[in-house]
Design a protein around this motif. Structure first.
Motif, PDB file in Angstrom:
ATOM      1  N   UNK A   2       0.866  -1.101   0.137  1.00 14.86           N
ATOM      2  CA  UNK A   2      -0.091  -0.124  -0.013  1.00 14.86           C
ATOM      3  C   UNK A   2       0.906   1.348   0.058  1.00 14.86           C
ATOM      4  N   UNK A   3       0.622   2.280  -0.759  1.00 10.47           N
ATOM      5  CA  UNK A   3       1.506   3.416  -0.985  1.00 10.47           C
ATOM      6  C   UNK A   3       0.375   4.597  -0.646  1.00 10.47           C
ATOM      7  N   UNK A   4       0.836   5.478   0.058  1.00 10.34           N
ATOM      8  CA  UNK A   4       0.259   6.714   0.701  1.00 10.34           C
ATOM      9  C   UNK A   4       0.710   7.791  -0.171  1.00 10.34           C
ATOM     10  N   UNK A   5      -0.164   8.873  -0.709  1.00  8.85           N
ATOM     11  CA  UNK A   5       0.148   9.927  -1.350  1.00  8.85           C
ATOM     12  C   UNK A   5      -0.688  11.042  -1.286  1.00  8.85           C
ATOM     13  N   UNK A   6      -0.179  12.358  -1.309  1.00 10.87           N
ATOM     14  CA  UNK A   6      -1.044  13.330  -1.486  1.00 10.87           C
ATOM     15  C   UNK A   6      -1.478  13.823  -2.770  1.00 10.87           C
ATOM     16  N   UNK A   7      -0.447  13.437  -3.732  1.00 16.17           N
ATOM     17  CA  UNK A   7      -0.567  13.567  -5.330  1.00 16.17           C
ATOM     18  C   UNK A   7      -0.180  12.624  -6.096  1.00 16.17           C
ATOM     19  N   UNK A   8      -0.950  12.374  -7.273  1.00 15.55           N
ATOM     20  CA  UNK A   8      -0.337  11.359  -7.963  1.00 15.55           C
ATOM     21  C   UNK A   8      -0.167  12.000  -9.525  1.00 15.55           C
ATOM     22  N   UNK A   9       0.941  11.721  -9.849  1.00 17.25           N
ATOM     23  CA  UNK A   9       1.446  12.245 -11.331  1.00 17.25           C
ATOM     24  C   UNK A   9       1.788  11.196 -12.224  1.00 17.25           C
ATOM     25  N   UNK A  10       0.962  11.423 -13.420  1.00 17.12           N
ATOM     26  CA  UNK A  10       0.945  10.372 -14.724  1.00 17.12           C
ATOM     27  C   UNK A  10       1.549  10.692 -15.610  1.00 17.12           C
ATOM     28  N   UNK A  11       2.550  10.081 -16.297  1.00 18.43           N
ATOM     29  CA  UNK A  11       2.806  10.227 -17.567  1.00 18.43           C
ATOM     30  C   UNK A  11       1.687   9.751 -18.355  1.00 18.43           C
ATOM     31  N   UNK A  12       1.719  10.231 -19.651  1.00 22.16           N
ATOM     32  CA  UNK A  12       0.489   9.981 -20.683  1.00 22.16           C
ATOM     33  C   UNK A  12       0.760   8.757 -21.532  1.00 22.16           C
ATOM     34  N   UNK A  13       1.509   9.099 -22.591  1.00 22.02           N
ATOM     35  CA  UNK A  13       1.709   7.780 -23.586  1.00 22.02           C
ATOM     36  C   UNK A  13       2.431   6.746 -22.661  1.00 22.02           C
ATOM     37  N   UNK A  14       1.455   5.509 -22.994  1.00 22.57           N
ATOM     38  CA  UNK A  14       2.181   4.397 -22.453  1.00 22.57           C
ATOM     39  C   UNK A  14       1.853   4.292 -20.939  1.00 22.57           C
ATOM     40  N   UNK A 100      -5.954  16.316  -7.145  1.00 24.32           N
ATOM     41  CA  UNK A 100      -5.020  15.652  -6.760  1.00 24.32           C
ATOM     42  C   UNK A 100      -4.097  14.683  -7.496  1.00 24.32           C
ATOM     43  N   UNK A 101      -4.384  14.927  -8.842  1.00 23.39           N
ATOM     44  CA  UNK A 101      -3.500  14.419  -9.771  1.00 23.39           C
ATOM     45  C   UNK A 101      -3.337  15.239 -10.856  1.00 23.39           C
ATOM     46  N   UNK A 102      -2.105  15.242 -11.811  1.00 27.82           N
ATOM     47  CA  UNK A 102      -1.628  15.619 -12.928  1.00 27.82           C
ATOM     48  C   UNK A 102      -1.055  14.715 -13.813  1.00 27.82           C
ATOM     49  N   UNK A 103      -1.162  15.229 -15.115  1.00 27.93           N
ATOM     50  CA  UNK A 103      -0.518  14.737 -16.230  1.00 27.93           C
ATOM     51  C   UNK A 103       0.885  15.207 -16.530  1.00 27.93           C
ATOM     52  N   UNK A 104       1.669  14.562 -16.556  1.00 18.74           N
ATOM     53  CA  UNK A 104       3.257  15.087 -16.967  1.00 18.74           C
ATOM     54  C   UNK A 104       3.774  14.277 -18.052  1.00 18.74           C
ATOM     55  N   UNK A 208      -5.151  12.591   1.885  1.00 23.55           N
ATOM     56  CA  UNK A 208      -4.366  12.278   0.623  1.00 23.55           C
ATOM     57  C   UNK A 208      -5.032  10.860   0.086  1.00 23.55           C
ATOM     58  N   UNK A 209      -4.513  10.000  -0.638  1.00 27.71           N
ATOM     59  CA  UNK A 209      -4.845   8.788  -1.333  1.00 27.71           C
ATOM     60  C   UNK A 209      -4.116   7.590  -0.938  1.00 27.71           C
ATOM     61  N   UNK A 210      -4.861   6.471  -0.882  1.00 30.53           N
ATOM     62  CA  UNK A 210      -4.333   5.178  -0.587  1.00 30.53           C
ATOM     63  C   UNK A 210      -4.370   4.159  -1.674  1.00 30.53           C
ATOM     64  N   UNK A 211      -3.132   3.993  -2.297  1.00 28.04           N
ATOM     65  CA  UNK A 211      -2.953   3.091  -3.360  1.00 28.04           C
ATOM     66  C   UNK A 211      -2.640   1.699  -3.053  1.00 28.04           C
ATOM     67  N   UNK A 212      -3.605   0.915  -3.693  1.00 33.80           N
ATOM     68  CA  UNK A 212      -3.294  -0.396  -3.246  1.00 33.80           C
ATOM     69  C   UNK A 212      -3.468  -1.471  -4.677  1.00 33.80           C
ATOM     70  N   UNK A 213      -2.852  -2.374  -4.413  1.00 31.30           N
ATOM     71  CA  UNK A 213      -2.265  -3.540  -5.570  1.00 31.30           C
ATOM     72  C   UNK A 213      -3.771  -4.597  -5.317  1.00 31.30           C
ATOM     73  N   UNK A 214      -4.420  -4.876  -6.212  1.00 34.64           N
ATOM     74  CA  UNK A 214      -5.427  -5.962  -6.013  1.00 34.64           C
ATOM     75  C   UNK A 214      -5.685  -6.914  -7.027  1.00 34.64           C
ATOM     76  N   UNK A 215      -4.436  -6.812  -8.178  1.00 31.91           N
ATOM     77  CA  UNK A 215      -4.622  -7.935  -9.026  1.00 31.91           C
ATOM     78  C   UNK A 215      -3.211  -8.006  -9.795  1.00 31.91           C
TER      79      UNK A 215
END
Length: 215
Positions: A2-14, A100-104, A208-215
Motif C-alpha cells: 500500500x502506498x500513501x500519497x498526497x498527489x499522483x502524477x501520471x505520464x501520458x503515452x504508455x 490531487x492528480x496531474x498529467x506530466x 491524501x490517497x491510499x493506493x493498493x495492488x489488487x490484481x
C-alpha cells in the motif's frame, strides 16, 4: 503493498493511453520526409521530448521547422484511431479528486491535449514539453507538477512506463510505480511494478490517497 500519497502524477503515452501505432506511423513518415530513416532506426524514441529526438537527427538550424512538422503529423493523426485508453485508466482516474492528480508528459501541450481529448480525459493540471527547459530524465517536469498542485515532492507518486520517466521521478524524490505496458519488468527501476492501472485501486482518505495492488 500500500502506498500513501498526497498527489499522483501520471505520464501520458504508455501510462494512461497507448499511442504507439500513431507514433510509429507519424515518425516513420517524418523520417522519410527528412531523409534520416537509417539514423532514425538507431534513436531511442519512447519517453523523450520530440525536440531532443529531432536535435539528434538534424542540424540545429533545421530543428524548429522539423519539430513543427512532427507535431502537426501527430496531431492530425489522432482521429485515425491510433490512440486508445489503456486498461484501468478511466476507473482509476475517476476515483481521484481532480485537484490531487496531474498529467506530466514529454509531448507538447497541443499534442497532449489532442490525445487526451480523444479519449475523454480532462486533467485539471498538466505539465508538457512546452512548460519546461529540461525533459525527463531530469526531475524538472515532476517537480513543476508538484509545485502546481502545492504538494511536497516526497508526498507524490509517479506513474510511468519508461526508464527515463522513472529516473525523473526518482530524481525528484518521489515514489515510483512502473507499468509494463511498453517495457519488460526487468527494465524498470521502481518502488512498485504492475502490468497497468487495472492492477491498482485508489481510496481517498483524509489528507491524501491510499493506493493498493489488487490484481
Amino acid at each position: 503493498m500500500t502506498i500513501h500519497a498526497r498527489a499522483l502524477l501520471f505520464d501520458n503515452d504508455g501510462t494512461l493511453v497507448s499511442s504507439l501505432a500513431s507514433v510509429d506511423r507519424c515518425w516513420t513518415r517524418w523520417a522519410e520526409e527528412y531523409g534520416v530513416t537509417e539514423a532514425f532506426g538507431r534513436v531511442e524514441l519512447h519517453g523523450r521530448p520530440a525536440v531532443e529526438i529531432v536535435a539528434d537527427l538534424l542540424p540545429a538550424d533545421a530543428v524548429p521547422e522539423a519539430l513543427a512538422r512532427i507535431e502537426t503529423l501527430e496531431v492530425e493523426d489522432v482521429p485515425n484511431g491510433g490512440v486508445h485508453l489503456l486498461p484501468g485508466t478511466k476507473a482509476f482516474l475517476d476515483s481521484l479528486p481532480a485537484d490531487r492528480w496531474a498529467v506530466v508528459t514529454s509531448a507538447t501541450r497541443r499534442l497532449a491535449e489532442a490525445r487526451l481529448d480523444a479519449v475523454g480525459i480532462l486533467p485539471k493540471t498538466m505539465v508538457t514539453a512546452d512548460d519546461i527547459t529540461r525533459g525527463k530524465p531530469d526531475p524538472e517536469p515532476y517537480l513543476r507538477a508538484a509545485r502546481e498542485l502545492g504538494v511536497d515532492p516526497a508526498h507524490c507518486v509517479v506513474f510511468e512506463d519508461a526508464p527515463a520517466g522513472l529516473a525523473a521521478g526518482r530524481a525528484a524524490g518521489m515514489t515510483t510505480v512502473a507499468l509494463t505496458t511498453t517495457h519488460q519488468a526487468h527494465e524498470l527501476d521502481a518502488d512498485l511494478v504492475v502490468r497497468d492501472l487495472s492492477a491498482l485501486s485508489a481510496l481517498v482518505i483524509d489528507g491524501g490517497v491510499e493506493i493498493s495492488v489488487h490484481g
